[in-house]
Design an enzyme around this catalytic site. Structure first.
Site, PDB file in Angstrom:
ATOM      1  N   PHE B 113      15.335  10.741  38.817  1.00 35.05           N
ATOM      2  CA  PHE B 113      16.637  10.089  38.289  1.00 35.05           C
ATOM      3  C   PHE B 113      17.483  10.085  39.690  1.00 35.05           C
ATOM      4  O   PHE B 113      17.624  11.057  40.310  1.00 35.05           O
ATOM      5  CB  PHE B 113      17.209  10.900  37.130  1.00 35.05           C
ATOM      6  CG  PHE B 113      18.384  10.163  36.491  1.00 35.05           C
ATOM      7  CD1 PHE B 113      18.236   9.291  35.686  1.00 35.05           C
ATOM      8  CD2 PHE B 113      19.727  10.784  36.655  1.00 35.05           C
ATOM      9  CE1 PHE B 113      19.457   8.628  35.274  1.00 35.05           C
ATOM     10  CE2 PHE B 113      20.802  10.101  36.093  1.00 35.05           C
ATOM     11  CZ  PHE B 113      20.350   9.043  35.484  1.00 35.05           C
ATOM     12  N   ASP B 183      15.096  19.912  36.825  1.00 38.17           N
ATOM     13  CA  ASP B 183      16.047  19.064  35.965  1.00 38.17           C
ATOM     14  C   ASP B 183      15.350  18.886  34.622  1.00 38.17           C
ATOM     15  O   ASP B 183      14.537  18.307  34.519  1.00 38.17           O
ATOM     16  CB  ASP B 183      16.379  17.965  36.847  1.00 38.17           C
ATOM     17  CG  ASP B 183      17.418  17.035  36.032  1.00 38.17           C
ATOM     18  OD1 ASP B 183      17.765  17.501  34.841  1.00 38.17           O
ATOM     19  OD2 ASP B 183      17.969  16.139  36.367  1.00 38.17           O
ATOM     20  N   TYR B 208      24.285  16.549  26.763  1.00 39.85           N
ATOM     21  CA  TYR B 208      24.874  15.534  25.800  1.00 39.85           C
ATOM     22  C   TYR B 208      23.554  14.731  25.348  1.00 39.85           C
ATOM     23  O   TYR B 208      23.602  13.546  24.660  1.00 39.85           O
ATOM     24  CB  TYR B 208      25.775  14.630  26.489  1.00 39.85           C
ATOM     25  CG  TYR B 208      25.639  13.836  27.815  1.00 39.85           C
ATOM     26  CD1 TYR B 208      24.638  12.882  28.016  1.00 39.85           C
ATOM     27  CD2 TYR B 208      26.030  14.456  28.845  1.00 39.85           C
ATOM     28  CE1 TYR B 208      24.436  12.421  29.002  1.00 39.85           C
ATOM     29  CE2 TYR B 208      25.908  14.096  30.120  1.00 39.85           C
ATOM     30  CZ  TYR B 208      25.272  12.905  30.301  1.00 39.85           C
ATOM     31  OH  TYR B 208      24.788  12.279  31.646  1.00 39.85           O
ATOM     32  N   LYS B 209      22.429  15.010  25.580  1.00 41.55           N
ATOM     33  CA  LYS B 209      21.191  14.169  24.966  1.00 41.55           C
ATOM     34  C   LYS B 209      20.765  14.909  23.898  1.00 41.55           C
ATOM     35  O   LYS B 209      21.154  14.984  22.926  1.00 41.55           O
ATOM     36  CB  LYS B 209      20.092  14.176  26.355  1.00 41.55           C
ATOM     37  CG  LYS B 209      20.623  13.307  27.326  1.00 41.55           C
ATOM     38  CD  LYS B 209      19.544  13.045  28.650  1.00 41.55           C
ATOM     39  CE  LYS B 209      20.412  12.666  29.743  1.00 41.55           C
ATOM     40  NZ  LYS B 209      20.229  11.117  29.557  1.00 41.55           N
ATOM     41  N   ARG B 357      13.180   1.199  26.149  1.00 37.17           N
ATOM     42  CA  ARG B 357      13.218   2.755  25.861  1.00 37.17           C
ATOM     43  C   ARG B 357      13.641   3.002  24.418  1.00 37.17           C
ATOM     44  O   ARG B 357      14.681   2.820  24.109  1.00 37.17           O
ATOM     45  CB  ARG B 357      13.682   3.444  26.924  1.00 37.17           C
ATOM     46  CG  ARG B 357      13.713   4.949  27.176  1.00 37.17           C
ATOM     47  CD  ARG B 357      14.302   5.514  28.271  1.00 37.17           C
ATOM     48  NE  ARG B 357      15.726   5.640  27.977  1.00 37.17           N
ATOM     49  CZ  ARG B 357      16.604   6.700  28.739  1.00 37.17           C
ATOM     50  NH1 ARG B 357      16.002   7.081  29.857  1.00 37.17           N
ATOM     51  NH2 ARG B 357      17.787   6.762  28.189  1.00 37.17           N
TER      52      ARG B 357
END
Lengths: 398, 398
Positions: B113, B183, B208-209, B357
């Site tokens: 990422f 991560d 927040y995911k 996605r």
């Protein structure tokens, strides 16, 4: 058209409390409560991921920065909100060091707020050849020299309230070829700051003191406009990238102040701060400053007169122009005295080893409150109320 | 006693939306809305500065960390919440480099990422003699060598969903004397992680995911317990100090994970995350993982069958054990197709250059939703609905 001060109805203040600790945590603006509720249910709940564009979360740190900018003499586009003051300071200091690769030294004040010194310590430990040097307050200007990369100071001393001469220090730093980083934690919203006129390279500040943004509100950072395209933040995160949603493997800093952003901003906390800042559309910080000086003058007079003989010693400059928006006294048994005062409904705070500290916020503090606070302090000292057996155990310790 | 899945009543989900983007932003837990309202009015408003002790704000980052710990195989006291994932990563990487002063290299994956790579870039630019090296995904283990100070990887690839073999990579790193930083942005709350068994030195992740902590929720950091007394965070702020309220001029790190804290935590955002995490008292992440694999398998089958001939190409591993909790397809005109799908009430997202996605969250996604989502995707592709004149202009762009 400005609102008369105080404007207490803007805040949701608990009954029966005289709150003289807005320099630690400002009280709750009603608009912040409403805004957070809306952000939670009307934005996060209803819009889900669509809130980033649909509710404008993605630009919120810049909009909040632009609300803070006029309070500190900064043009639009030169301030961005986010992270904590400590993290913002790390960015500012690392960027300042990068402007002066051949100079070893971060120069600061021995009595600076500890996190400022700790952050500088951590940074110089990363980077060989750099060091932190601290000097007493009055020796700073003389200490600036050819080795100084950056002078880092907090404008208002967190203990005494003494104000640095921002123009003089900045001028001395520039004359020696050094940059400056000003910490405005106790300045923004308390007194007019003019970063533009002073020509400071960097500033950081706090959202939860005189800006009333809520506990742990986002901090802010200022970068002088002419430097924005040159600074390279050590914390190079994706929301400081020129095109974060291109997902480039290499970092390319965004134009302008946005490059000082790092990760995804905390939208709930940021929304509270944004709403809290609306008051500054109707209030002039120059007027706030004038009232703040008057309130503090009144408190000094009332406290010194009423508490005579109990060992209070003023450590804050008596000249209103030379202090921020707080008054501190050295006070024997200061911790216990402050606890007793809080138990009596007057909330100030204590700073080790022996300071009792009172902050003045003309948005909500009144003359009557200030007089009443001094009266209650006098009673506590006269009756040695803090010294009664078991008092501390019973006191509402905040 | 665990709750059956899904448990949609925990969330405040908008009507008529099939939300397959919880891997970007989880939806609003009802408990988070209630908690934030209480934190704003019942704590900040009513307790003012007293909330730090009275409402326990000061320990909240540790309590939130302890809620996250069991989801990632970490013991109590080894995780703390705060800052953003990017900032946490900077701390983890700088601490990892400090463990290996004689090794030059942060090794990562070319397709990691972007913010992970950007943060590493920024860090090595600070520190002479250190560098970031990236290699293709499949070449990472071979690339680990005597110059490798730390291997930094994201367990679940944000585009393809492919899962790294955390145990194998960590073992290879340790065999070569290097540290690892994982991560867990797309892992925590999506699949069981066992940092303890794997022996990883550091991990960071996102609130927040799949943890549903709200937009820009605080991130978290894990430090292996035996290292906690040795690590020196580059970001040494006052709330990582052993005694922050002693206001010592010199930094002295707190014991344990608290030293990884920097500035004052954002209490409003942190409260939302804390409340969002309550669900994990009643739900087992192992069961979530099993349902997630089943939902993704179903989506792959349904989408491939119904959309045949329209050029969808699965880029996610077909083997459920080798992917995270998402499915991505290469899709011609992917951006426009996703916009059309969102306009039809199915929210996934698009990742450049051509990926659509879909994330699966068994806490609220149902089989019926998955089948319906595949049906609507098929209709859009068959009718080339994304290709109608003016469609994009009319679409509800999120």
């Amino acid at each position: 058209m400005t609102r008369p001060l105080p404007c207490r109805d803007v805040f949701d203040l608990p009954e029966g409390i005289i709150y003289l600790d807005g320099n630690s945590l400002g009280p709750l603006p009603k608009a912040a409560a409403e805004r957070v509720a809306h952000t939670v249910s009307g934005e996060w709940g209803a819009m889900l991921i669509g809130g980033w564009n649909g509710a404008g979360w993605i630009d919120l740190p810049q909009r909040v920065g632009d609300r803070i900018a006029p309070l500190i003499g900064a043009p639009p586009g030169s301030v961005i909100a986010g992270d904590t003051t400590s993290v913002q300071l790390y960015k500012a200091l690392s960027a300042a060091l990068a402007l002066h690769p051949d100079r070893a030294e971060i120069l600061s004040e021995a009595g600076n707020f500890p996190t400022d010194l700790y952050i500088a310590e951590g940074l110089v430990a990363q980077v060989p050849g750099r060091r932190l040097r601290t000097e007493p307050r009055d020796a700073i200007i003389e200490a600036i020299g050819p080795e100084t990369a950056v002078v880092m100071l907090t404008q208002v001393d967190y203990r005494t309230g003494a104000l640095h001469d921002m123009a003089a220090v900045t001028e001395a730093a520039h004359a020696a070829g050094a940059a400056v980083v000003w910490d405005l934690a106790h300045s923004a919203g308390a007194l007019p700051v003019d970063l533009g006129a002073v020509g400071a390279e960097f500033a950081v500040g706090c959202g939860y003191k005189y800006l009333n943004g809520g506990p742990g509100a986002p901090a802010f950072i200022y970068v002088r406009p002419d430097l924005q395209e040159r600074v390279a933040p050590a914390l190079s995160g994706w929301l400081g990238h020129a095109a974060p949603f291109d997902f480039d493997p290499g970092y390319r800093p965004a134009e302008g102040i946005v490059r000082m952003q790092v990760g995804t901003p905390g939208v709930l906390s940021m929304s509270a701060l944004d709403a809290a800042l609306e008051i500054w559309e109707d209030v002039d910080v120059t007027e706030v400053r004038a009232v703040s000086i008057a309130l503090a003058d009144l408190f000094i007079t009332e406290a010194e007169t009423r508490c005579e003989g109990h060992g209070l010693e003023l450590v804050t400059p008596r000249d209103g122009a030379r202090r921020g928006s707080q008054v501190s006294f050295r006070c024997p048994n200061g911790y216990a005295v402050m606890q007793a005062l809080i138990a009596e409904g007057v909330v100030g705070d204590f700073r080790a080893p022996d300071l009792i500290r009172f902050g003045f916020a003309p948005l909500y503090n009144t003359e009557d409150e200030i007089i009443e606070a001094a009266k209650r302090l006098a009673v506590i000292l006269a009756e040695r109320r803090w010294d009664r057996p078991g008092f501390l155990a019973r006191a509402k310790v905040t």
